[in-house]
Design a protein around this motif. Structure first.
Motif, PDB file in Angstrom:
ATOM      1  N   GLN A   1      -6.224   4.197 -10.113  1.00  0.00           N
ATOM      2  CA  GLN A   1      -4.774   4.065  -9.923  1.00  0.00           C
ATOM      3  C   GLN A   1      -4.407   4.477  -8.511  1.00  0.00           C
ATOM      4  O   GLN A   1      -5.018   5.390  -7.945  1.00  0.00           O
ATOM      5  CB  GLN A   1      -4.029   4.969 -10.911  1.00  0.00           C
ATOM      6  N   GLU A   2      -3.386   3.836  -7.952  1.00  0.00           N
ATOM      7  CA  GLU A   2      -2.872   4.297  -6.661  1.00  0.00           C
ATOM      8  C   GLU A   2      -2.441   5.749  -6.817  1.00  0.00           C
ATOM      9  O   GLU A   2      -1.834   6.123  -7.820  1.00  0.00           O
ATOM     10  CB  GLU A   2      -1.704   3.431  -6.208  1.00  0.00           C
ATOM     11  N   GLY A   3      -2.784   6.573  -5.834  1.00  0.00           N
ATOM     12  CA  GLY A   3      -2.450   7.989  -5.892  1.00  0.00           C
ATOM     13  C   GLY A   3      -3.574   8.856  -6.427  1.00  0.00           C
ATOM     14  O   GLY A   3      -3.529  10.075  -6.287  1.00  0.00           O
ATOM     15  N   ASP A   4      -4.591   8.241  -7.061  1.00  0.00           N
ATOM     16  CA  ASP A   4      -5.739   9.019  -7.540  1.00  0.00           C
ATOM     17  C   ASP A   4      -6.460   9.658  -6.357  1.00  0.00           C
ATOM     18  O   ASP A   4      -6.640   9.015  -5.311  1.00  0.00           O
ATOM     19  CB  ASP A   4      -6.749   8.123  -8.277  1.00  0.00           C
ATOM     20  N   LEU A   5      -6.871  10.893  -6.546  1.00  0.00           N
ATOM     21  CA  LEU A   5      -7.697  11.566  -5.547  1.00  0.00           C
ATOM     22  C   LEU A   5      -9.151  11.338  -5.918  1.00  0.00           C
ATOM     23  O   LEU A   5      -9.528  11.462  -7.083  1.00  0.00           O
ATOM     24  CB  LEU A   5      -7.376  13.064  -5.501  1.00  0.00           C
TER      25      LEU A   5
ATOM     26  N   ALA B   1     -14.105  10.728   0.344  1.00  0.00           N
ATOM     27  CA  ALA B   1     -13.079  11.551  -0.294  1.00  0.00           C
ATOM     28  C   ALA B   1     -11.733  11.130   0.283  1.00  0.00           C
ATOM     29  O   ALA B   1     -11.645  10.752   1.457  1.00  0.00           O
ATOM     30  CB  ALA B   1     -13.337  13.032  -0.020  1.00  0.00           C
ATOM     31  N   GLY B   2     -10.696  11.196  -0.537  1.00  0.00           N
ATOM     32  CA  GLY B   2      -9.361  10.833  -0.072  1.00  0.00           C
ATOM     33  C   GLY B   2      -8.477  10.445  -1.238  1.00  0.00           C
ATOM     34  O   GLY B   2      -8.737  10.796  -2.386  1.00  0.00           O
ATOM     35  N   GLU B   3      -7.430   9.683  -0.916  1.00  0.00           N
ATOM     36  CA  GLU B   3      -6.472   9.238  -1.927  1.00  0.00           C
ATOM     37  C   GLU B   3      -6.459   7.724  -1.993  1.00  0.00           C
ATOM     38  O   GLU B   3      -6.395   7.050  -0.953  1.00  0.00           O
ATOM     39  CB  GLU B   3      -5.068   9.741  -1.556  1.00  0.00           C
ATOM     40  N   VAL B   4      -6.502   7.183  -3.209  1.00  0.00           N
ATOM     41  CA  VAL B   4      -6.427   5.731  -3.393  1.00  0.00           C
ATOM     42  C   VAL B   4      -5.028   5.273  -2.994  1.00  0.00           C
ATOM     43  O   VAL B   4      -4.035   5.708  -3.567  1.00  0.00           O
ATOM     44  CB  VAL B   4      -6.740   5.340  -4.854  1.00  0.00           C
TER      45      VAL B   4
END
Length: 127
Positions: free
Chosen positions: A46-50, A74-77
């Motif tokens: 999902q958008e916003g997933d880390l 590593a980061g945010e989708v």
């Protein structure tokens, strides 16, 4: 086996295309899609997933099996390729055009291989 020269790769056969210093797209390599055979379903993050390096963040189902997709960064989708939800076979048709997710605020690039290193890894794996 098609290996894009300007992309980076993981030992679990994901590719990374850097869009900027802090954003990248992630997908499955040509080797991965050929090993899986016909892809029939994709489960995207999902958008916003880390996401963290090495953690499963998606899965792909082929006629052979369900396979986890591991985050190379590593980061945010920040975006997902929703077109694949209706047309997962696009990964087989164009593995480097059929990106799975965009990740922003990236870190953890240290383990990525460039195209030459990945080609060597594939050759050694085949021995």
């Amino acid at each position: 086996m098609n290996v894009q020269k300007d992309y980076f790769y993981t030992k679990s056969h994901e590719w990374v295309q850097f869009l900027s210093e802090s954003t990248a797209r992630v997908g499955l390599s040509d080797y991965a899609q050929s090993e899986m055979s016909d892809i029939v379903f994709v489960n995207l993050p999902q958008e916003g997933d880390l996401v963290s390096v090495g953690d499963s963040f998606a899965d792909v189902e082929s006629v052979k099996a369900v396979s986890d997709v591991y985050s190379p960064l590593a980061g945010e989708v920040s975006a997902v390729n929703e077109e694949l939800l209706d047309s997962p076979q696009k990964i087989n048709e164009d593995p480097y055009g059929a990106w799975l997710a965009e990740i922003k605020d990236i870190s953890g690039k240290e383990e990525l291989m460039d195209a030459a290193e990945y080609e060597k890894f594939l050759a050694e794996s085949a021995e």
